[in-house]
Design a protein around this motif. Sequence first.
Motif: not given
Length: 204
Positions: A54, A19, A81, A71, A76-77, A50-51, A10-12
Amino acid sequence: MDNSAIVLAGGASKRFGHDKGLVPLAGKPLIMHVLDALDEIVDEKIVVASSKEQAEKIAKILKPNIRIVIDQNPLQSPLVGALTGFKEVRGEYALLLPCDTPMISRETLALILELCIGKNAVIPRWPNGYIEPLHAAYRVKPALEAASAALKEGRLDMRSMIDKLRGIRYISTLVFQQFDPQLKMFFNVNTPLDLKRAEAMLKD
């Protein structure tokens, strides 16, 4: 079911612009290098996105036996997650891994899981004291409780969860050098330059 694995995707990925887990390395996406290393050592694999957007992208490249979950917390962290993963897994113990460490090895993951039996966590620790909470194994129930408590306090860092756990076994990274002399297992692909370095490492 005894052992599960949670892979955080899920990281940005700001430095890649898309991604990171889907970035190709040696003919397959980064995240698949991590998921393939888990073959034969866990009974269940879960990818945390995260979404919904994604998740749909990642789902296209996953094998049928891998579940993807999203999530519920908009923040987001890695801790968010991890909490999502701990809620979803069915095993008593779970490996918690990032999606961007393609050099991770089955041998070291199996060792981390084995050492976690009877403990609440096994976490690699460098000689300078720095820990690797995303290359670790956790007993799911106490980790879920600790992660939930940390988030209720407004904390988003993995250390806040770990501080609430008892029965942690820290393993020196020197132990892993027996299997992985250059400790490539901890190498993260964060930038296009890192990707080139990873490609060179795979050729070594």
